[in-house]
Write a protein that holds these residues in place. Sequence first.
Motif, PDB file in Angstrom:
ATOM      1  N   ALA A   1       0.826  -1.203   0.000  1.00  6.45           N
ATOM      2  CA  ALA A   1       0.000   0.000   0.000  1.00  6.45           C
ATOM      3  C   ALA A   1       0.862   1.254   0.000  1.00  6.45           C
ATOM      4  N   GLY A   2       1.941   1.244   0.788  1.00  5.06           N
ATOM      5  CA  GLY A   2       2.833   2.403   0.824  1.00  5.06           C
ATOM      6  C   GLY A   2       3.521   2.642  -0.504  1.00  5.06           C
ATOM      7  N   ALA A   3       3.936   1.558  -1.158  1.00  8.07           N
ATOM      8  CA  ALA A   3       4.589   1.703  -2.463  1.00  8.07           C
ATOM      9  C   ALA A   3       3.620   2.265  -3.499  1.00  8.07           C
ATOM     10  N   ALA A   4       2.389   1.733  -3.530  1.00 11.00           N
ATOM     11  CA  ALA A   4       1.391   2.225  -4.481  1.00 11.00           C
ATOM     12  C   ALA A   4       1.041   3.682  -4.207  1.00 11.00           C
ATOM     13  N   LEU A   5       0.926   4.026  -2.925  1.00 13.28           N
ATOM     14  CA  LEU A   5       0.590   5.405  -2.567  1.00 13.28           C
ATOM     15  C   LEU A   5       1.689   6.364  -3.004  1.00 13.28           C
ATOM     16  N   GLN A   6       2.938   5.979  -2.803  1.00 15.34           N
ATOM     17  CA  GLN A   6       4.028   6.866  -3.218  1.00 15.34           C
ATOM     18  C   GLN A   6       4.059   7.036  -4.729  1.00 15.34           C
ATOM     19  N   MET A   7       3.797   5.959  -5.477  1.00 17.45           N
ATOM     20  CA  MET A   7       3.770   6.086  -6.932  1.00 17.45           C
ATOM     21  C   MET A   7       2.626   6.981  -7.399  1.00 17.45           C
ATOM     22  N   ALA A   8       1.538   7.024  -6.626  1.00 13.02           N
ATOM     23  CA  ALA A   8       0.407   7.867  -7.006  1.00 13.02           C
ATOM     24  C   ALA A   8       0.631   9.320  -6.610  1.00 13.02           C
ATOM     25  N   VAL A   9       1.221   9.544  -5.446  1.00 12.50           N
ATOM     26  CA  VAL A   9       1.358  10.903  -4.922  1.00 12.50           C
ATOM     27  C   VAL A   9       2.722  11.503  -5.249  1.00 12.50           C
TER      28      VAL A   9
ATOM     29  N   TRP B   1       3.825  -0.452  -9.352  1.00 14.88           N
ATOM     30  CA  TRP B   1       2.382  -0.673  -9.346  1.00 14.88           C
ATOM     31  C   TRP B   1       2.058  -2.160  -9.497  1.00 14.88           C
ATOM     32  N   ILE B   2       2.701  -2.798 -10.463  1.00 14.16           N
ATOM     33  CA  ILE B   2       2.429  -4.218 -10.709  1.00 14.16           C
ATOM     34  C   ILE B   2       2.859  -5.067  -9.517  1.00 14.16           C
ATOM     35  N   ALA B   3       4.050  -4.787  -8.971  1.00 18.35           N
ATOM     36  CA  ALA B   3       4.527  -5.547  -7.811  1.00 18.35           C
ATOM     37  C   ALA B   3       3.602  -5.375  -6.614  1.00 18.35           C
ATOM     38  N   ALA B   4       3.107  -4.151  -6.404  1.00 17.35           N
ATOM     39  CA  ALA B   4       2.177  -3.910  -5.291  1.00 17.35           C
ATOM     40  C   ALA B   4       0.877  -4.668  -5.488  1.00 17.35           C
ATOM     41  N   ALA B   5       0.383  -4.705  -6.732  1.00 23.59           N
ATOM     42  CA  ALA B   5      -0.857  -5.426  -7.014  1.00 23.59           C
ATOM     43  C   ALA B   5      -0.673  -6.924  -6.808  1.00 23.59           C
ATOM     44  N   VAL B   6       0.443  -7.465  -7.291  1.00 19.40           N
ATOM     45  CA  VAL B   6       0.705  -8.896  -7.128  1.00 19.40           C
ATOM     46  C   VAL B   6       0.837  -9.254  -5.655  1.00 19.40           C
ATOM     47  N   ALA B   7       1.558  -8.428  -4.899  1.00 19.70           N
ATOM     48  CA  ALA B   7       1.716  -8.681  -3.464  1.00 19.70           C
ATOM     49  C   ALA B   7       0.371  -8.657  -2.756  1.00 19.70           C
ATOM     50  N   THR B   8      -0.493  -7.720  -3.120  1.00 20.61           N
ATOM     51  CA  THR B   8      -1.820  -7.640  -2.501  1.00 20.61           C
ATOM     52  C   THR B   8      -2.635  -8.884  -2.796  1.00 20.61           C
ATOM     53  N   VAL B   9      -2.595  -9.354  -4.038  1.00 25.71           N
ATOM     54  CA  VAL B   9      -3.324 -10.571  -4.409  1.00 25.71           C
ATOM     55  C   VAL B   9      -2.799 -11.770  -3.634  1.00 25.71           C
ATOM     56  N   LEU B  10      -1.478 -11.877  -3.499  1.00 25.80           N
ATOM     57  CA  LEU B  10      -0.891 -12.993  -2.761  1.00 25.80           C
ATOM     58  C   LEU B  10      -1.293 -12.971  -1.288  1.00 25.80           C
ATOM     59  N   VAL B  11      -1.280 -11.785  -0.697  1.00 21.91           N
ATOM     60  CA  VAL B  11      -1.680 -11.670   0.715  1.00 21.91           C
ATOM     61  C   VAL B  11      -3.154 -12.041   0.884  1.00 21.91           C
ATOM     62  N   ALA B  12      -3.985 -11.542  -0.028  1.00 26.16           N
ATOM     63  CA  ALA B  12      -5.412 -11.861   0.047  1.00 26.16           C
ATOM     64  C   ALA B  12      -5.652 -13.352  -0.145  1.00 26.16           C
ATOM     65  N   GLY B  13      -4.948 -13.955  -1.104  1.00 22.23           N
ATOM     66  CA  GLY B  13      -5.095 -15.386  -1.331  1.00 22.23           C
ATOM     67  C   GLY B  13      -4.650 -16.209  -0.134  1.00 22.23           C
ATOM     68  N   ARG B  14      -3.562 -15.793   0.484  1.00 15.39           N
ATOM     69  CA  ARG B  14      -3.089 -16.507   1.675  1.00 15.39           C
ATOM     70  C   ARG B  14      -4.088 -16.387   2.812  1.00 15.39           C
ATOM     71  N   SER B  15      -4.673 -15.212   2.963  1.00 15.66           N
ATOM     72  CA  SER B  15      -5.658 -15.008   4.014  1.00 15.66           C
ATOM     73  C   SER B  15      -6.893 -15.865   3.792  1.00 15.66           C
ATOM     74  N   LEU B  16      -7.352 -15.943   2.538  1.00 20.74           N
ATOM     75  CA  LEU B  16      -8.533 -16.754   2.229  1.00 20.74           C
ATOM     76  C   LEU B  16      -8.262 -18.237   2.446  1.00 20.74           C
ATOM     77  N   SER B  17      -7.058 -18.688   2.074  1.00 19.96           N
ATOM     78  CA  SER B  17      -6.739 -20.108   2.271  1.00 19.96           C
ATOM     79  C   SER B  17      -6.667 -20.463   3.744  1.00 19.96           C
ATOM     80  N   ARG B  18      -6.130 -19.552   4.539  1.00 23.04           N
ATOM     81  CA  ARG B  18      -6.101 -19.799   5.985  1.00 23.04           C
ATOM     82  C   ARG B  18      -7.501 -19.862   6.566  1.00 23.04           C
ATOM     83  N   SER B  19      -8.385 -18.974   6.086  1.00 18.32           N
ATOM     84  CA  SER B  19      -9.763 -18.971   6.569  1.00 18.32           C
ATOM     85  C   SER B  19     -10.478 -20.252   6.175  1.00 18.32           C
TER      86      SER B  19
END
Length: 215
Positions: A156-164, A182-200
């Motif tokens: 989120a911090g990386a994406a925010l800095q690229m935007a601002v 931007w792409i790395a931040a998006a991929v990292a977010t998807v991976l974190v979300a996927g890991r969270s869903l698998s744990r749930s």
Amino acid sequence: MLCSGRMWWMVGPVVGMFLGVGDSVVNQVPVMLGEFGTASAERGNWSQAAEFAGLILDAGWAWAATAVLAGWWVSRRVRPAVGMLRGALAGGLALGFATTSYYGADVLFHGGAWWGVEPRLWLIAGVVLGPPLGVVGAAIGLPGRAGVVAALVVPAGAALQMAVLPPRTAGLMAEPVRWSVWIAAAVATVLVAGRSLSRSAVASPVEAGRDRLGG
């Protein structure tokens, strides 16, 4: 390994020195190649690659990520309370050593005095911001939403800095760096979300089984 036993406290200094020295060195590549006064578009591939790396390593989010990484590294396989304390120390040491090694390497390249106003300001900022960022890294290992939120801080911090505050340079690498982050931040977010869903998904059947046994 550095993260275990009595040597865990070395993680912050080692990671910080890698960042500081690496950042200083890549910024000097055009000078080393005799291309410092050459227009960016006319520089060779090594200078272009160095500019790409330098724009990333110079970014505030990359320095914050270093403290987060150090905090995560030293907090593994220990109790959460101990991990938070270790993370805070590792984060502060990482940014402190990154700052001193960066300006120290610059002195070796350019000469002059090291202990100026700018290094002092950045050193103070690192000592102040490093510990909370290290705690964020330690929190990545926590279960539930706390761990997910902590894991999303760097993307989120990386994406925010690229935007601002995107890279402001006339060089050819500014746009590739922006899109890469931007792409790395998006991929990292998807991976974190996927890991969270698998744990749930894993936790839900276990909890249901406990409920049936309890009933």
